[in-house]
Write a protein that holds these residues in place. Structure first.
Motif, PDB file in Angstrom:
ATOM      1  N   ALA A  68       0.818  -1.213   0.000  1.00 54.27           N
ATOM      2  CA  ALA A  68       0.000   0.000   0.000  1.00 54.27           C
ATOM      3  C   ALA A  68       0.855   1.266   0.000  1.00 54.27           C
ATOM      4  CB  ALA A  68      -0.929   0.006   1.210  1.00 54.27           C
ATOM      5  N   CYS A  82      -6.868   1.238   7.986  1.00 54.22           N
ATOM      6  CA  CYS A  82      -8.230   1.683   7.709  1.00 54.22           C
ATOM      7  C   CYS A  82      -8.576   1.292   6.276  1.00 54.22           C
ATOM      8  CB  CYS A  82      -8.352   3.186   7.898  1.00 54.22           C
ATOM      9  SG  CYS A  82      -7.289   4.119   6.780  1.00 54.22           S
ATOM     10  N   GLY A  83      -9.795   1.626   5.892  1.00 54.23           N
ATOM     11  CA  GLY A  83     -10.254   1.272   4.555  1.00 54.23           C
ATOM     12  C   GLY A  83      -9.405   1.870   3.456  1.00 54.23           C
ATOM     13  N   ARG A  84      -8.833   3.062   3.687  1.00 50.87           N
ATOM     14  CA  ARG A  84      -7.988   3.667   2.660  1.00 50.87           C
ATOM     15  C   ARG A  84      -6.770   2.800   2.366  1.00 50.87           C
ATOM     16  NH1 ARG A  84      -9.422   7.692   6.003  1.00 50.87           N
ATOM     17  NH2 ARG A  84      -7.428   7.649   7.105  1.00 50.87           N
ATOM     18  N   THR A  85      -6.207   2.189   3.419  1.00 51.01           N
ATOM     19  CA  THR A  85      -5.062   1.297   3.220  1.00 51.01           C
ATOM     20  C   THR A  85      -5.476   0.072   2.417  1.00 51.01           C
ATOM     21  OG1 THR A  85      -3.975   2.005   5.255  1.00 51.01           O
ATOM     22  CG2 THR A  85      -3.351  -0.141   4.379  1.00 51.01           C
ATOM     23  N   ARG A  87      -7.871  -0.140   0.231  1.00 55.18           N
ATOM     24  CA  ARG A  87      -8.076   0.238  -1.168  1.00 55.18           C
ATOM     25  C   ARG A  87      -6.736   0.429  -1.885  1.00 55.18           C
ATOM     26  NH1 ARG A  87     -12.443   2.963   1.245  1.00 55.18           N
ATOM     27  NH2 ARG A  87     -11.217   4.853   1.595  1.00 55.18           N
ATOM     28  N   ARG A  88      -5.777   1.044  -1.194  1.00 56.47           N
ATOM     29  CA  ARG A  88      -4.458   1.230  -1.798  1.00 56.47           C
ATOM     30  C   ARG A  88      -3.787  -0.111  -2.066  1.00 56.47           C
ATOM     31  NH1 ARG A  88      -1.611   5.711   1.987  1.00 56.47           N
ATOM     32  NH2 ARG A  88       0.224   4.936   0.874  1.00 56.47           N
ATOM     33  N   ASP A  91      -5.609  -1.730  -5.056  1.00 57.95           N
ATOM     34  CA  ASP A  91      -5.280  -1.000  -6.280  1.00 57.95           C
ATOM     35  C   ASP A  91      -3.888  -1.378  -6.780  1.00 57.95           C
ATOM     36  OD1 ASP A  91      -7.679   0.287  -6.344  1.00 57.95           O
ATOM     37  OD2 ASP A  91      -6.964   2.143  -5.412  1.00 57.95           O
ATOM     38  N   GLU A 143     -12.918  -0.397   9.488  1.00 54.83           N
ATOM     39  CA  GLU A 143     -12.918  -0.369   8.025  1.00 54.83           C
ATOM     40  C   GLU A 143     -11.941  -1.384   7.461  1.00 54.83           C
ATOM     41  OE1 GLU A 143     -13.344   3.554   5.769  1.00 54.83           O
ATOM     42  OE2 GLU A 143     -12.485   4.156   7.692  1.00 54.83           O
ATOM     43  N   GLU A 147     -13.144  -4.699   5.098  1.00 52.34           N
ATOM     44  CA  GLU A 147     -13.086  -4.360   3.679  1.00 52.34           C
ATOM     45  C   GLU A 147     -12.353  -5.404   2.848  1.00 52.34           C
ATOM     46  OE1 GLU A 147     -12.199  -0.460   0.911  1.00 52.34           O
ATOM     47  OE2 GLU A 147     -12.358  -0.269   3.079  1.00 52.34           O
TER      48      GLU A 147
END
Length: 348
Positions: A68, A82-85, A87-88, A91, A143, A147
């Motif tokens: 990430a 968190c959810g941002r991690t 998603r990274r 991705d 999150e 996730e």
């Protein structure tokens, strides 16, 4: 304990000494709960899991954070979980897979999802509760925990743990006796006849199995810490009968020693790779392969007998585990297909 000492040195003692400049400096440098400290607290939990599992999960968490984009995962603040991690991370995996062929990309995505699921075990409720018991504030990581199955991540396989259809299982059961390699035949047979987990198959020893009152039994205490005692084979004795007949005919049957041939590394490679590849070759579409056979067999016990029998057979401490994660969804899925559960059970 590590986290408590860090907090004491960097925050608690300076605050007691009214050294607010030190406190502010430390707060600006990082949140006072790091991923490394979270791992230290988690490793101290009495979770009933092996050191090997803990190391694997800790490494998985570090791999997720590195993928990430975090260069020094254990030094990062725990609020990155968190959810941002998530998603990274996904991705980054998708970008890597864009240039790969479809089969390789699907395999890479399955591996990434497995790593992510291992990483989540570090930040489950029990670990967070123990961390907070130490008097430390932990950022909200729900999150990150929830996730793992983000819809935007195309993993290449169906992750819903639906049962394989009757036609697929009929093909698996027909192909199993035809396996020429003893190790492959034995690994699949142990999963079908006794519902052993993949790691247990790799470690299986002949002395685990006994014959009492005309029924083969498995000494569950020899394989898992939370076993419910000796296991009575109630439904899938035909699989064990085939397994035993071939073992005796080929001279493999021994009073002691490992059931599978080869070193530990070779046995684990067999169970975790070769058996999975064999099932995929038969058209197995689900993410779970070895564990899928165990789940299917547990469903047969439930259909033919009852839920309590399946709990004993699967060696679950809580019957809610059996009901919620194995048998009920398998029986329910078959009912939704409009097929007969009795006929499905007779596939074996």
């Amino acid at each position: 304990e590590t986290a408590k000492q860090v907090a004491k040195v960097k925050f608690i003692q300076p605050a007691l000494d009214k050294e607010w400049g030190i406190v502010d400096s430390n707060k600006k440098r990082r949140h006072w709960a790091t991923v490394g400290e979270l791992l230290a607290a988690w490793r101290g939990l009495e979770l009933g899991i092996t050191d090997g599992h803990q190391r694997a999960a800790a490494n998985a968490l570090a791999n997720v954070l590195r993928r990430a984009g975090f260069a020094a995962p254990e030094e990062e603040s725990a609020d990155v979980l968190c959810g941002r991690t998530a998603r990274r991370f996904f991705d980054a995996v998708n970008r890597e897979c864009a240039s790969l062929d479809q089969v390789t990309a699907a395999s890479r995505k399955r591996s990434a999802n497995s790593v992510f699921n291992q990483a989540k075990s570090v930040v489950q409720v029990a670990a967070l509760a123990r961390y907070r018991d130490a008097g430390l504030n932990v950022p909200e990581v729900v999150e990150f925990v929830t996730e793992g199955n983000a819809e935007r991540f195309d993993k290449g396989l169906d992750l819903d743990q639906e049962p394989p259809g009757p036609e697929l299982m009929a093909g698996v059961l027909a192909a199993w006796p035809a396996l020429e390699d003893w190790n492959e035949f034995a690994a699949v047979g142990l999963e079908l006849a006794f519902g052993l987990r993949a790691g247990e198959v790799a470690q299986a020893r002949w002395e685990w199995f006994t014959l009492r009152d005309g029924l083969h039994q498995l000494d569950a205490q020899a394989t898992v810490k939370n076993g419910t005692g000796r296991l009575r084979v109630v439904a899938l004795n035909p699989f064990w009968a085939q397994f035993e007949a071939r073992a005796r005919a080929s001279g493999k049957w021994q009073p002691a020693g490992s059931v599978l041939d080869g070193s530990e590394t070779e046995r684990r490679d067999l169970v975790f790779r070769r058996v999975s590849e064999w099932l995929r070759g038969l058209g197995w579409p689900l993410q779970k392969t070895n564990h899928g056979l165990r789940s299917w067999a547990g469903g047969q016990v439930t259909i033919r007998y009852r839920l309590e029998e399946a709990q004993i057979w699967l060696r679950h401490r809580s019957i809610t585990t059996t009901q919620g994660h194995y048998t009920s969804r398998w029986i329910g899925a078959e009912a939704l297909r409009g097929g007969s559960a009795v006929e499905w059970a007779r596939v074996a």
